[in-house]
Design a protein around this motif. Structure first.
Motif, PDB file in Angstrom:
ATOM      1  N   UNK A 195      46.109  13.221  23.669  1.00  0.00           N
ATOM      2  CA  UNK A 195      45.850  11.998  24.432  1.00  0.00           C
ATOM      3  C   UNK A 195      44.396  11.571  24.338  1.00  0.00           C
ATOM      4  N   UNK A 196      44.173  10.291  24.547  1.00  0.00           N
ATOM      5  CA  UNK A 196      42.807   9.794  24.725  1.00  0.00           C
ATOM      6  C   UNK A 196      42.405   9.962  26.187  1.00  0.00           C
ATOM      7  N   UNK A 197      41.113   9.941  26.442  1.00  0.00           N
ATOM      8  CA  UNK A 197      40.641  10.157  27.810  1.00  0.00           C
ATOM      9  C   UNK A 197      41.154   9.096  28.780  1.00  0.00           C
ATOM     10  N   UNK A 198      41.433   7.902  28.272  1.00  0.00           N
ATOM     11  CA  UNK A 198      41.894   6.828  29.165  1.00  0.00           C
ATOM     12  C   UNK A 198      43.418   6.786  29.293  1.00  0.00           C
ATOM     13  N   UNK A 199      44.114   7.699  28.621  1.00  0.00           N
ATOM     14  CA  UNK A 199      45.568   7.791  28.765  1.00  0.00           C
ATOM     15  C   UNK A 199      45.928   8.501  30.068  1.00  0.00           C
ATOM     16  N   UNK A 200      46.977   8.043  30.699  1.00  0.00           N
ATOM     17  CA  UNK A 200      47.385   8.652  31.969  1.00  0.00           C
ATOM     18  C   UNK A 200      48.364   9.793  31.746  1.00  0.00           C
ATOM     19  N   UNK A 201      48.235  10.788  32.594  1.00  0.00           N
ATOM     20  CA  UNK A 201      49.159  11.930  32.603  1.00  0.00           C
ATOM     21  C   UNK A 201      49.982  11.835  33.874  1.00  0.00           C
ATOM     22  N   UNK A 202      51.277  12.035  33.746  1.00  0.00           N
ATOM     23  CA  UNK A 202      52.205  11.845  34.861  1.00  0.00           C
ATOM     24  C   UNK A 202      52.753  13.187  35.345  1.00  0.00           C
ATOM     25  N   UNK A 203      52.706  13.378  36.649  1.00  0.00           N
ATOM     26  CA  UNK A 203      53.285  14.574  37.268  1.00  0.00           C
ATOM     27  C   UNK A 203      54.338  14.115  38.280  1.00  0.00           C
ATOM     28  N   UNK A 238      49.739  10.141  39.088  1.00  0.00           N
ATOM     29  CA  UNK A 238      49.165   9.797  37.781  1.00  0.00           C
ATOM     30  C   UNK A 238      47.704  10.250  37.758  1.00  0.00           C
ATOM     31  N   UNK A 239      47.316  10.843  36.635  1.00  0.00           N
ATOM     32  CA  UNK A 239      45.948  11.356  36.493  1.00  0.00           C
ATOM     33  C   UNK A 239      45.298  10.714  35.276  1.00  0.00           C
ATOM     34  N   UNK A 240      44.037  10.270  35.446  1.00  0.00           N
ATOM     35  CA  UNK A 240      43.290   9.637  34.373  1.00  0.00           C
ATOM     36  C   UNK A 240      41.949  10.359  34.211  1.00  0.00           C
ATOM     37  N   UNK A 276      37.318  19.865  31.971  1.00  0.00           N
ATOM     38  CA  UNK A 276      38.355  20.643  31.288  1.00  0.00           C
ATOM     39  C   UNK A 276      38.590  20.080  29.896  1.00  0.00           C
ATOM     40  N   UNK A 277      38.670  20.983  28.902  1.00  0.00           N
ATOM     41  CA  UNK A 277      38.996  20.530  27.546  1.00  0.00           C
ATOM     42  C   UNK A 277      40.421  20.925  27.169  1.00  0.00           C
TER      43      UNK A 277
END
Length: 215
Positions: free
Chosen positions: A94-102, A182-184, A77-78
């Protein structure tokens, strides 16, 4: 010649209603109708207010749809297909190594949520990658795409025992009344499990770290 001994015909009950009594009946009926209208209006207002209160548990936060969630956590996904413009902007920065929080919760269990946790989430800046999901908002229509099914059907989340997080009970209540995923993306691209599920104190610690995180 008229029969003077003939008896006058008896009047049946209700053949002649007292005008005062008729007025009382009519007024009573109007009062009942008015009361029903007021009660119906009150119920509608309460339902609307309740919905507003549910939305205001987390003030002005980014509530994410199941479609946008699926887009973010999908392979390759882009993020351009994210429908919410603000969420798309946050994620694409975000950078690819940044985490996304749900953060997932149930609005029906609002009163059981920790007040300090609610306060903490409300203090996290809007440009941080934290997105909110009310699991009680899932559609009940047959065949509808829901968060519940989407989480259960994700192979990586199944590896993290997401079903237990959703289903476990304690004293006849949900054991996990809210939880954090958390998603990375970097982990996903490396064919590793990109998810970490946190509850209780570990969830709070992660959210505190997110709050302190510099943009």
């Amino acid at each position: 010649m008229a029969d003077i001994n003939a008896k006058a015909p008896k009047k049946r009950s209700g053949d002649d209603i007292n005008p005062v009594l008729a007025s009382i009946i009519k007024i009573s009926a109007l009062v009942v109708i008015a009361a029903l209208v007021v009660l119906t209006t009150f119920i509608i207002v309460e339902v609307i207010n309740r919905k507003k209160e549910v939305k205001e548990i987390f003030e002005d936060k980014h509530y994410i749809t199941v479609g946008d969630f699926s887009t973010i956590v999908s392979e390759n996904s882009d993020y351009v297909d994210i429908s919410d413009e603000e969420i798309r902007s946050i994620v694409m920065d975000l950078n690819d190594n940044d985490e996304i929080y749900f953060y997932f919760y149930y609005s029906s269990l609002e009163k059981k949520l920790d007040k300090e946790l609610i306060k903490l989430i409300n203090e996290i800046e809007l440009d941080k990658p934290l997105f909110i999901v009310d699991l009680d908002s899932d559609s009940t229509e047959e065949g509808a795409v829901t968060f519940n099914n989407t989480l259960r059907n994700n192979k990586h989340l199944r590896e993290r025992d997401i079903a237990n997080i959703l289903d476990l009970t304690q004293n006849k209540e949900k054991k996990y009344q809210s939880f954090l995923i958390k998603f990375n993306k970097e982990e996903l691209d490396a064919t590793r499990n990109p998810f970490v599920i946190q509850t209780n104190d570990k969830m709070v610690t992660d959210l505190e770290n997110l709050k302190k995180l510099e943009n």
